[in-house]
Design an enzyme around this catalytic site. Structure first.
Site, short mmCIF file in Angstrom:
data_model
loop_
_atom_site.label_atom_id
_atom_site.label_comp_id
_atom_site.label_asym_id
_atom_site.label_seq_id
_atom_site.Cartn_x
_atom_site.Cartn_y
_atom_site.Cartn_z
N SER A 103 -5.34 -6.49 -4.34
CA SER A 103 -6.65 -5.85 -4.56
C SER A 103 -6.52 -4.61 -5.43
O SER A 103 -5.50 -3.91 -5.38
CB SER A 103 -7.24 -5.44 -3.21
OG SER A 103 -8.45 -4.73 -3.41
N TYR A 114 -6.28 -1.02 4.62
CA TYR A 114 -6.47 -2.24 3.82
C TYR A 114 -5.61 -2.16 2.54
O TYR A 114 -4.84 -3.07 2.23
CB TYR A 114 -7.96 -2.39 3.47
CG TYR A 114 -8.23 -3.53 2.51
CD1 TYR A 114 -8.06 -4.86 2.91
CD2 TYR A 114 -8.65 -3.29 1.21
CE1 TYR A 114 -8.31 -5.90 2.03
CE2 TYR A 114 -8.90 -4.33 0.33
CZ TYR A 114 -8.73 -5.64 0.74
OH TYR A 114 -8.96 -6.67 -0.14
#
Ligand code: NAP
Length: 243
Positions: free
Chosen positions: A142, A155
């Protein structure tokens, strides 16, 4: 023949979003896809859709937090199609929240799915790739790991752990295996559904300019279609409007 035609590609998190778009695109371009996720009704419907369009797909319930399930996904590819060429480790959860909220269960789930899930995929596929003398790992990470912002630290940490492990894997892989990480920016999927309201409000604003999951699928296809000796290591795909 493109470099995708005839390849056997397993995809985790294949029932929705980026995984679904990737399975559809690769199947359309002649790959035989092996679909894994927990919601089997989605996998069954996707496999039927692919087969109705003339493609080939198999599916198996796969919870990436269970090492044996990843072994089952890889086994299915070999039993049904004789080998595994690519493992797309795409399953992921983004349970973002302020650290002060101490949502320790969410932290653990992100570590179990986003990090350990990828490691279990490596454990299942690496011996098979070694035996075949070829294979390709594609890991969805990501842009959250490239530009770290509040609420996303755990995350982003799981995604950057995968980025680091993927580079180590690439270095250990030798000249016959390929390793790619794909870093999507904001993509319009079900990803925000389980976020807490404050986080979701912020992310929903980003989602106004988000990409279609097809954009990430095309990036994954680009890495897969390269000739064997070409290793596309790192792809970042984000909306032009993303900061
Ligand atoms: N959307 C974005 O803006 C964005 C940006 C950057 C990176 N990403 C990454 O892209 C990947 C795909 O996410 P998405 O945006 O396509 O969201 P999504 O539609 O929510 O897809 C995530 C998939 O992961 C699967 N999954 C979750 N937990 C799992 C588990 N324990 N075992 C197996 N599968 C599991 C889900 O299927 P089941 O619930 O059926 O198991 C679902 O199909 C994730 O790794 C995410 O971190 C997304």
């Amino acid at each position: 023949m493109s470099g995708i035609e005839g390849k056997i590609v397993a995809v985790t998190g294949a029932g929705s979003g980026i995984g679904e778009a990737t399975a559809l695109l690769l199947a359309e371009r002649g790959a035989k896809v092996v679909l894994g996720a927990r919601r089997t009704e989605r996998l069954e419907a996707l496999a039927a859709r692919i087969e109705q369009a003339g493609g080939q797909a198999a599916w198996i319930r796969t919870d990436v937090t269970r090492r044996t399930d990843l072994a089952g996904l890889v086994d299915l590819a070999r039993q049904r199609y004789g080998r595994l060429d690519v493992l797309v480790s795409n399953a992921g959860v983004g349970l973002i929240s302020p650290l002060d909220d101490l949502r320790v269960d969410d932290w653990e789930e992100m570590i179990d799915v986003n990090l350990k899930g990828v490691l279990y995929g490596i454990a299942a596929a690496l011996p098979v790739f070694r035996e075949q003398g070829a294979g390709h790992f594609v890991n969805t990470v990501s842009t959250a790991g490239l530009r770290v912002v509040p609420l996303q630290s755990v995350y982003a940490g799981t995604k950057n752990a995968v980025r680091t492990i993927s580079e180590g894997l690439r270095q250990e892989a030798g000249d016959s295996l390929r390793v790619t990480v794909v870093s999507p920016g904001a993509v319009r999927t079900d990803f925000t559904e389980r976020m807490d309201p404050e986080a979701r409000e912020r992310i929903d604003r980003m989602m106004e300019t988000a990409l279609s999951p097809d954009a990430v699928a095309r990036a994954i296809a680009f890495a897969i279609e390269q000739p064997d000796g070409v290793d596309v290591g790192d792809i970042v795909v984000r909306p032009t409007a993303q900061a």
